[in-house]
Write a protein that holds these residues in place. Structure first.
Motif, PDB file in Angstrom:
ATOM      1  N   ILE A 140       4.505  10.606  34.909  1.00  0.00           N
ATOM      2  CA  ILE A 140       5.328   9.428  34.600  1.00  0.00           C
ATOM      3  C   ILE A 140       6.094   9.664  33.300  1.00  0.00           C
ATOM      4  CG2 ILE A 140       5.274   6.995  33.911  1.00  0.00           C
ATOM      5  CD1 ILE A 140       2.900   6.656  35.871  1.00  0.00           C
ATOM      6  N   ARG A 141       5.396  10.135  32.279  1.00  0.00           N
ATOM      7  CA  ARG A 141       6.024  10.382  30.979  1.00  0.00           C
ATOM      8  C   ARG A 141       7.146  11.411  31.104  1.00  0.00           C
ATOM      9  NH1 ARG A 141       5.839  13.814  26.604  1.00  0.00           N
ATOM     10  NH2 ARG A 141       6.093  12.814  24.589  1.00  0.00           N
ATOM     11  N   ASN A 142       6.879  12.523  31.780  1.00  0.00           N
ATOM     12  CA  ASN A 142       7.893  13.570  31.891  1.00  0.00           C
ATOM     13  C   ASN A 142       9.117  13.112  32.668  1.00  0.00           C
ATOM     14  OD1 ASN A 142       6.622  15.473  30.322  1.00  0.00           O
ATOM     15  ND2 ASN A 142       5.538  16.388  32.029  1.00  0.00           N
ATOM     16  N   PHE A 143       8.923  12.379  33.755  1.00  0.00           N
ATOM     17  CA  PHE A 143      10.070  11.887  34.515  1.00  0.00           C
ATOM     18  C   PHE A 143      10.818  10.809  33.733  1.00  0.00           C
ATOM     19  CE2 PHE A 143       7.881  13.691  38.324  1.00  0.00           C
ATOM     20  CZ  PHE A 143       8.917  14.525  38.720  1.00  0.00           C
ATOM     21  N   ARG A 144      10.119   9.995  32.961  1.00  0.00           N
ATOM     22  CA  ARG A 144      10.771   8.976  32.125  1.00  0.00           C
ATOM     23  C   ARG A 144      11.646   9.662  31.079  1.00  0.00           C
ATOM     24  NH1 ARG A 144       9.797   7.517  27.237  1.00  0.00           N
ATOM     25  NH2 ARG A 144       7.647   8.252  27.151  1.00  0.00           N
ATOM     26  N   ILE A 145      11.101  10.671  30.420  1.00  0.00           N
ATOM     27  CA  ILE A 145      11.864  11.396  29.404  1.00  0.00           C
ATOM     28  C   ILE A 145      13.065  12.104  30.042  1.00  0.00           C
ATOM     29  CG2 ILE A 145      11.765  13.360  27.815  1.00  0.00           C
ATOM     30  CD1 ILE A 145       8.858  12.436  27.170  1.00  0.00           C
ATOM     31  N   ALA A 146      12.853  12.694  31.219  1.00  0.00           N
ATOM     32  CA  ALA A 146      13.956  13.366  31.924  1.00  0.00           C
ATOM     33  C   ALA A 146      15.060  12.372  32.289  1.00  0.00           C
ATOM     34  CB  ALA A 146      13.434  14.061  33.175  1.00  0.00           C
ATOM     35  N   ALA A 147      14.677  11.108  32.525  1.00  0.00           N
ATOM     36  CA  ALA A 147      15.649  10.057  32.836  1.00  0.00           C
ATOM     37  C   ALA A 147      16.269   9.474  31.571  1.00  0.00           C
ATOM     38  CB  ALA A 147      14.980   8.955  33.655  1.00  0.00           C
ATOM     39  N   ASP A 148      15.876  10.034  30.408  1.00  0.00           N
ATOM     40  CA  ASP A 148      16.391   9.606  29.108  1.00  0.00           C
ATOM     41  C   ASP A 148      16.109   8.121  28.856  1.00  0.00           C
ATOM     42  OD1 ASP A 148      17.558  10.186  26.655  1.00  0.00           O
ATOM     43  OD2 ASP A 148      19.569   9.609  27.343  1.00  0.00           O
TER      44      ASP A 148
END
Length: 100
Positions: free
Chosen positions: A13-21
């Protein structure tokens, strides 16, 4: 849910959130959740139910399966994962020299 599983989902969740800026607050607002809820999911102290995980995946513009964890402890679950991979990548069995 096991601690290792929950922390893996939180990590994703964290990595995809960060990737979504997105910041946690923005992600939480899009998902209609509290910021602390997203934070706890990411830390692995809480685990989202299936509907919430689907909501998060949709708002991060990723597949539900990218966030979920498949149980490959038995043959049927393993086959399910293989069929999901086949579907996701458009793989099809073909014959070559009379063999699949």
């Amino acid at each position: 849910m096991g601690e290792k599983f929950a922390s893996r989902i939180g990590y994703l969740i964290r990595n995809f959130r960060i990737a979504a800026d997105m910041m946690q607050k923005e992600s939480a607002d899009k998902c209609r959740l509290n910021e602390s809820t997203i934070r706890n999911y990411e830390l692995g102290t809480r685990y989202p139910d299936e509907a919430t995980l689907l909501n998060i995946a949709n708002n991060l513009n990723v597949s539900f399966f990218a966030l979920s964890d498949s149980d490959v402890a038995n043959m049927f679950s393993t086959l399910h994962v293989l069929f999901d991979i086949e579907w996701a990548y458009g793989l099809r069995l073909t014959m070559k020299d009379g063999e699949v």
